[in-house]
Design a protein around this motif. Structure first.
Motif, PDB file in Angstrom:
ATOM      1  N   MET A  93       0.828  -1.206   0.000  1.00 59.43           N
ATOM      2  CA  MET A  93       0.000   0.000   0.000  1.00 59.43           C
ATOM      3  C   MET A  93       0.866   1.261   0.000  1.00 59.43           C
ATOM      4  N   HIS A  94       2.000   1.191   0.679  1.00 60.78           N
ATOM      5  CA  HIS A  94       2.908   2.346   0.704  1.00 60.78           C
ATOM      6  C   HIS A  94       3.484   2.606  -0.685  1.00 60.78           C
ATOM      7  N   GLN A  95       3.842   1.530  -1.396  1.00 65.00           N
ATOM      8  CA  GLN A  95       4.364   1.691  -2.753  1.00 65.00           C
ATOM      9  C   GLN A  95       3.301   2.277  -3.683  1.00 65.00           C
ATOM     10  N   LEU A  96       2.071   1.829  -3.543  1.00 64.81           N
ATOM     11  CA  LEU A  96       0.992   2.386  -4.362  1.00 64.81           C
ATOM     12  C   LEU A  96       0.757   3.860  -4.037  1.00 64.81           C
ATOM     13  N   TYR A  97       0.834   4.186  -2.762  1.00 63.08           N
ATOM     14  CA  TYR A  97       0.661   5.588  -2.353  1.00 63.08           C
ATOM     15  C   TYR A  97       1.733   6.466  -2.986  1.00 63.08           C
ATOM     16  N   LEU A  98       2.990   5.999  -2.945  1.00 59.17           N
ATOM     17  CA  LEU A  98       4.075   6.778  -3.534  1.00 59.17           C
ATOM     18  C   LEU A  98       3.896   6.925  -5.042  1.00 59.17           C
ATOM     19  N   ALA A  99       3.434   5.851  -5.688  1.00 50.15           N
ATOM     20  CA  ALA A  99       3.237   5.901  -7.137  1.00 50.15           C
ATOM     21  C   ALA A  99       2.166   6.926  -7.504  1.00 50.15           C
ATOM     22  N   VAL A 100       1.048   6.884  -6.798  1.00 57.53           N
ATOM     23  CA  VAL A 100      -0.047   7.822  -7.077  1.00 57.53           C
ATOM     24  C   VAL A 100       0.360   9.246  -6.719  1.00 57.53           C
ATOM     25  N   ARG A 101       1.084   9.400  -5.623  1.00 55.03           N
ATOM     26  CA  ARG A 101       1.521  10.735  -5.204  1.00 55.03           C
ATOM     27  C   ARG A 101       2.411  11.377  -6.256  1.00 55.03           C
ATOM     28  N   ASP A 102       3.338  10.581  -6.826  1.00 62.04           N
ATOM     29  CA  ASP A 102       4.247  11.124  -7.835  1.00 62.04           C
ATOM     30  C   ASP A 102       3.486  11.569  -9.082  1.00 62.04           C
ATOM     31  N   VAL A 103       2.484  10.786  -9.452  1.00 63.66           N
ATOM     32  CA  VAL A 103       1.711  11.143 -10.641  1.00 63.66           C
ATOM     33  C   VAL A 103       0.907  12.414 -10.400  1.00 63.66           C
ATOM     34  N   LEU A 104       0.272  12.479  -9.227  1.00 58.68           N
ATOM     35  CA  LEU A 104      -0.572  13.636  -8.929  1.00 58.68           C
ATOM     36  C   LEU A 104       0.247  14.909  -8.734  1.00 58.68           C
ATOM     37  N   SER A 105       1.408  14.778  -8.124  1.00 62.28           N
ATOM     38  CA  SER A 105       2.236  15.962  -7.872  1.00 62.28           C
ATOM     39  C   SER A 105       3.075  16.343  -9.079  1.00 62.28           C
ATOM     40  N   ASN A 106       3.226  15.372 -10.007  1.00 55.27           N
ATOM     41  CA  ASN A 106       3.996  15.600 -11.232  1.00 55.27           C
ATOM     42  C   ASN A 106       5.405  16.077 -10.915  1.00 55.27           C
ATOM     43  N   LYS A 107       5.967  15.484  -9.836  1.00 57.92           N
ATOM     44  CA  LYS A 107       7.325  15.830  -9.437  1.00 57.92           C
ATOM     45  C   LYS A 107       8.170  14.570  -9.377  1.00 57.92           C
ATOM     46  N   LYS A 108       9.425  14.774  -9.475  1.00 55.88           N
ATOM     47  CA  LYS A 108      10.345  13.657  -9.355  1.00 55.88           C
ATOM     48  C   LYS A 108      10.558  13.325  -7.885  1.00 55.88           C
ATOM     49  N   THR A 109      10.853  12.057  -7.616  1.00 56.90           N
ATOM     50  CA  THR A 109      11.093  11.631  -6.241  1.00 56.90           C
ATOM     51  C   THR A 109      12.449  12.108  -5.774  1.00 56.90           C
ATOM     52  N   ALA A 110      12.658  11.994  -4.489  1.00 57.99           N
ATOM     53  CA  ALA A 110      13.925  12.446  -3.912  1.00 57.99           C
ATOM     54  C   ALA A 110      15.106  11.704  -4.509  1.00 57.99           C
ATOM     55  N   ALA A 111      14.895  10.420  -4.809  1.00 57.91           N
ATOM     56  CA  ALA A 111      15.994   9.641  -5.371  1.00 57.91           C
ATOM     57  C   ALA A 111      16.388  10.150  -6.744  1.00 57.91           C
ATOM     58  N   ILE A 112      15.421  10.699  -7.470  1.00 59.25           N
ATOM     59  CA  ILE A 112      15.686  11.149  -8.829  1.00 59.25           C
ATOM     60  C   ILE A 112      16.420  12.489  -8.828  1.00 59.25           C
ATOM     61  N   THR A 113      16.287  13.253  -7.767  1.00 61.61           N
ATOM     62  CA  THR A 113      16.904  14.573  -7.721  1.00 61.61           C
ATOM     63  C   THR A 113      18.384  14.513  -7.392  1.00 61.61           C
ATOM     64  N   CYS A 114      18.894  13.308  -7.244  1.00 59.39           N
ATOM     65  CA  CYS A 114      20.316  13.158  -6.970  1.00 59.39           C
ATOM     66  C   CYS A 114      21.123  13.821  -8.087  1.00 59.39           C
ATOM     67  N   THR A 115      22.077  14.685  -7.737  1.00 56.74           N
ATOM     68  CA  THR A 115      22.845  15.436  -8.734  1.00 56.74           C
ATOM     69  C   THR A 115      24.223  14.854  -8.982  1.00 56.74           C
ATOM     70  N   CYS A 116      24.527  13.759  -8.305  1.00 58.46           N
ATOM     71  CA  CYS A 116      25.855  13.186  -8.502  1.00 58.46           C
ATOM     72  C   CYS A 116      25.960  12.580  -9.887  1.00 58.46           C
TER      73      CYS A 116
END
Length: 301
Positions: A57-80
């Motif tokens: 359920m947590h994974q589904l929540y994160l998936a839906v949240r990313d779609v609704l917010s149209n933002k990248k996750t924290a892991a994706i914002t890594c600049t290294c």
């Protein structure tokens, strides 16, 4: 990695977790959970199913949240720049396959009891007391030498040490019975006690039920009767059995569930001294609800 890719990964993870939950629920409702784990582990497995459901359920929540917010996750914002964020690289696909393939097999392969084929592959344990002595092999040698004995008023003595004390008591109790009956609730301990004190039990009458097993090294008039002994799960199960000699071996096919009544004797099998039953009668019996046997948690108390 784009939002759609993150959504796909989290959806796949949730689906895999939910599939594990469904599998546990299915085998629990069909009373097949005992085919996989010992009774004392069933509550833990059911608790695991609840935990997996929460994670799904947590994974589904994160998936839906990313779609609704149209933002990248924290892991994706890594600049290294020292590593790639290509989430569909081969190692990730292999990881998914390692989870999905066993799940597919689990759903499509029928639940089954370990039988004679697996017993032949694992090898029958006809000398269960060897496990007892081996489990204490790391201790000092003098501790394994019997330094006490339990003497019956009219019968043999049963030498014991600090490890074998409960088996000596069990052996003495069994010896005093006109007919030794090997019950499911103390199956492992009874066979171990008899094997530990082979000489004392020669000539005693015994009755035991179990599945018919055979090894290539047995002669045509022999087979073994026993059960798979499970400690925690099916992976650590061991076929525990006793040799049976009969004049009608062809009547008793592998994996038949039988009850054997006979007299205990000692035989040499594969270079080892083992107990055997000179069968006086053999009959088929209804297969028990639980095909496996387990260590008695109260043994030795």
């Amino acid at each position: 990695m784009k939002i759609s890719s993150a959504f796909a990964h989290r959806t796949i993870r949730a689906a895999v977790l939910i599939a594990f939950v469904f599998f546990i629920v299915r085998i629990s409702q069909s009373d097949a959970l005992s085919y996989y784990v010992a009774p004392r582990m069933e509550l833990w497995v059911k608790g695991l199913a609840f935990g997996l459901y929460v994670l799904a359920m947590h994974q589904l929540y994160l998936a839906v949240r990313d779609v609704l917010s149209n933002k990248k996750t924290a892991a994706i914002t890594c600049t290294c720049s020292s590593h790639s964020h290509d989430q569909w690289k081969p190692s990730v696909i292999i990881m998914y396959a390692a989870l999905i393939v066993p799940l597919v097999l689990a759903f499509f392969i029928p639940d089954a009891v370990l039988g004679s084929q697996m017993a032949a592959k694992k090898g029958l344990n006809l000398t269960p007391s060897g496990i007892l002595l081996h489990s204490n092999s790391g201790d000092a040698a003098p501790n394994l030498i019997p330094n006490h004995k339990l003497q019956l008023d009219s019968g043999p003595s049963f030498p014991f040490n600090e490890y074998t004390r409960p088996y000596a008591k069990q052996a003495a109790d069994m010896y005093n019975q006109p007919l030794i009956s090997i019950n499911d609730d103390i199956y492992i301990e009874s066979l171990t006690s008899m094997d530990l004190y082979q000489e004392q039990f020669i000539g005693k009458k015994v009755q035991i039920s179990g599945y018919v097993y055979r090894l290539d090294s047995m002669n045509k008039n022999q087979f073994a009767v026993g059960r798979f002994a499970m400690r925690c799960c099916v992976a650590d199960s061991v076929p525990l059995a006793i040799l049976v000699g009969t004049d009608t071996p062809e009547q008793w096919q592998n994996d038949m569930y039988v009850v054997v009544l006979g007299t205990i004797e000692k035989r040499n099998f594969d270079g080892k001294s083992v107990l055997a039953i000179d069968a006086k009668s053999i009959d088929t019996q209804k297969v028990p609800t639980n095909p496996y046997v387990y260590g008695n948690p109260y043994f030795g108390d």
